[in-house]
Scaffold this motif. Structure first.
Motif, PDB file in Angstrom:
ATOM      1  N   GLU A 161       2.970  -2.610  24.439  1.00  0.00           N
ATOM      2  CA  GLU A 161       4.400  -2.931  24.426  1.00  0.00           C
ATOM      3  C   GLU A 161       4.897  -3.361  25.805  1.00  0.00           C
ATOM      4  N   ALA A 162       4.380  -2.716  26.845  1.00  0.00           N
ATOM      5  CA  ALA A 162       4.831  -3.053  28.196  1.00  0.00           C
ATOM      6  C   ALA A 162       4.472  -4.478  28.574  1.00  0.00           C
ATOM      7  N   GLY A 163       3.382  -4.982  28.003  1.00  0.00           N
ATOM      8  CA  GLY A 163       2.966  -6.343  28.328  1.00  0.00           C
ATOM      9  C   GLY A 163       3.371  -7.375  27.312  1.00  0.00           C
ATOM     10  N   ALA A 164       4.119  -6.968  26.285  1.00  0.00           N
ATOM     11  CA  ALA A 164       4.468  -7.893  25.202  1.00  0.00           C
ATOM     12  C   ALA A 164       5.308  -9.062  25.706  1.00  0.00           C
ATOM     13  N   SER A 165       6.309  -8.768  26.524  1.00  0.00           N
ATOM     14  CA  SER A 165       7.176  -9.843  27.008  1.00  0.00           C
ATOM     15  C   SER A 165       6.406 -10.784  27.925  1.00  0.00           C
ATOM     16  N   PHE A 166       5.500 -10.230  28.742  1.00  0.00           N
ATOM     17  CA  PHE A 166       4.698 -11.088  29.611  1.00  0.00           C
ATOM     18  C   PHE A 166       3.743 -11.946  28.783  1.00  0.00           C
ATOM     19  N   GLY A 167       3.223 -11.387  27.689  1.00  0.00           N
ATOM     20  CA  GLY A 167       2.367 -12.159  26.797  1.00  0.00           C
ATOM     21  C   GLY A 167       3.107 -13.341  26.189  1.00  0.00           C
ATOM     22  N   ARG A 168       4.375 -13.124  25.819  1.00  0.00           N
ATOM     23  CA  ARG A 168       5.181 -14.231  25.277  1.00  0.00           C
ATOM     24  C   ARG A 168       5.430 -15.288  26.352  1.00  0.00           C
ATOM     25  N   PHE A 169       5.629 -14.842  27.585  1.00  0.00           N
ATOM     26  CA  PHE A 169       5.789 -15.782  28.691  1.00  0.00           C
ATOM     27  C   PHE A 169       4.529 -16.626  28.868  1.00  0.00           C
ATOM     28  N   LEU A 170       3.356 -16.002  28.803  1.00  0.00           N
ATOM     29  CA  LEU A 170       2.102 -16.738  28.937  1.00  0.00           C
ATOM     30  C   LEU A 170       1.941 -17.746  27.806  1.00  0.00           C
ATOM     31  N   ALA A 171       2.266 -17.316  26.585  1.00  0.00           N
ATOM     32  CA  ALA A 171       2.144 -18.218  25.443  1.00  0.00           C
ATOM     33  C   ALA A 171       3.100 -19.404  25.576  1.00  0.00           C
ATOM     34  N   GLY A 172       4.313 -19.132  26.026  1.00  0.00           N
ATOM     35  CA  GLY A 172       5.265 -20.219  26.234  1.00  0.00           C
ATOM     36  C   GLY A 172       4.816 -21.163  27.331  1.00  0.00           C
ATOM     37  N   GLY A 173       4.275 -20.607  28.423  1.00  0.00           N
ATOM     38  CA  GLY A 173       3.770 -21.449  29.498  1.00  0.00           C
ATOM     39  C   GLY A 173       2.632 -22.338  29.039  1.00  0.00           C
TER      40      GLY A 173
END
Length: 413
Positions: A161-173
């Motif tokens: 969960e802590a990395g979920a938002s960063f994962g979405r950022f990576l996917a968007g990038g």
């Protein structure tokens, strides 16, 4: 019209390269004048390659939900993918060393001479690591960047969960930079025309002859591998029965691969054909989708050819340690890069980084990709079916082809 839609851009690139070759041969002054357009195209590619690699590699791991690789089927699948890729790489290397050990002979490029390749161990350390972070974000450090990106993806995934938002950022990038590649490729016809026109002025007619030799060598070995190699794999999976069943149901996947020039587009047809070849649905539904991304024997063979082509351009000695690196990098290009969007370009940059080739080599390798694309796609796409048969042999034993009364496995409605 369907073929034109599928191959239209590739044909446009071939026409652009051909026009550049003619322009450089007959109007060298004009070719020199438009050289900056070719340099502009290369610079645009180099500007986005580092963020493209980082975001695509890290996001593909961070957002992946596939945990079936830990199963017995997935373990067998990894073994089969690596084994067939190794056979393709070693076979292609031996064939090319015999028939054409210097595919780029006669082509002389201006610019910086390629650096001397160190020993195997030193080269591996240099290839996989960087001494400082600024070096990591350079296009000259592709493998260290990939290793770093894999680490970021794994750390993001394990953070839950802590990395979920960063994962979405990576996917968007990843999506943003893939779209940027699309924008840059709009300039490819003009850029390649200008670059090849200027290159012909420097190299003379040797470049066109070298590409003709590349075409002959690749298509000869790949056709042999398609018929003999796939037949051997099917025989190892289930004897003569498996060979007959494999070729009896290969026409539709083969035509689909040639018609669409896409492993992903061929995947649904493979999923229908594999059970008819005797592969249980539980295996084909795992092996074929993963194989569409990771199992690319045609790209492995192309990787060997590209590396030998570039090595011959800069007169690198074909020592045993270097040939081992050739096989390893070709497998990495074909197996690992196949899972990454725009992986072909990343694979070519990886070749430049590992072997120390100058940036001017990139368009030469990109042109080879265009030349070999149809048959490479055929091998990449249809090889997943015979791989599924081998996985079935490893998981279900020697009598797998006799299950269900010896009849092909039917897909569930």
């Amino acid at each position: 019209m369907k073929l034109l839609k599928t191959y239209g851009f590739s044909l446009l690139l071939i026409l652009s390269i051909s026009a550049g070759l003619l322009l450089g041969s007959f109007h060298p002054g004009a070719a020199r004048a438009i050289r900056p357009l070719g340099d502009l195209f290369l610079n645009l590619l180099f500007m986005i390659i580092v963020p493209l690699v980082f975001f695509t590699v890290s996001s593909s791991i961070a957002v992946s939900a596939d945990s079936r690789r830990l199963t017995r089927t997935s373990s067998a699948m990894v073994i089969v993918f690596l084994a067939t890729s190794l056979v393709a790489a070693v076979g292609a290397l031996l064939f090319m060393l015999i028939v054409q050990p210097s595919p780029g002979a006669g082509v002389v490029l201006k610019g910086q001479p390629v650096q001397e390749v160190p020993s195997l161990l030193a080269q591996l350390v240099k290839a996989f690591t960087a001494s400082d972070f600024p070096e990591l974000i350079s296009r000259r450090s592709m493998l260290p960047l990939i290793v770093f990106s894999i680490g970021v993806g794994l750390a993001t995934r394990s953070s839950k969960e802590a990395g979920a938002s960063f994962g979405r950022f990576l996917a968007g990038g990843a999506q943003v930079f893939i779209r940027m590649v699309d924008y840059v490729m709009y300039a490819a016809p003009i850029g390649l025309l200008a670059w090849f026109a200027a290159t012909v002025v420097d190299t003379g007619e040797a470049l066109a002859a070298a590409y003709f030799n590349v075409f002959i060598v690749y298509y000869t070995f790949s056709a042999f591998y398609f018929v003999a190699g796939f037949s051997l794999y099917a025989f190892l999976a289930g004897g003569v029965v498996a060979v007959r069943r494999f070729w009896a149901h290969m026409l539709e996947p083969s035509l689909t691969a040639l018609g669409t020039c896409s492993s992903m587009a061929t995947m649904p047809v493979n999923l229908e054909a594999a059970p008819k070849m005797g592969v249980p649905q539980g295996i084909s539904d795992v092996v074929i989708p993963v194989g569409a991304a990771l199992h690319k024997d045609g790209s492995v063979i192309g990787g060997v050819l590209k590396i030998l082509f570039a090595m011959s351009l800069f007169h690198q000695e074909l020592t045993f340690s270097r040939l081992i690196v050739v096989v390893g990098v070709a497998i990495l290009v074909g197996v690992v890069m196949g899972a990454i969007p725009s992986g072909g370009m990343i694979g070519e940059m990886l070749i430049l980084s590992v072997f120390g080739f100058p940036p001017e080599t990139l368009p030469l390798l990109a042109a080879i990709s265009v030349i070999i694309d149809p048959l490479a796609t055929l091998l990449n796409a249809t090889g997943d079916n015979v791989a599924a048969m081998l996985v079935t042999r490893l998981t279900d034993g020697v009598a797998w082809e006799e299950k269900e009364g010896g009849q092909p496995w039917a897909r569930k409605a």
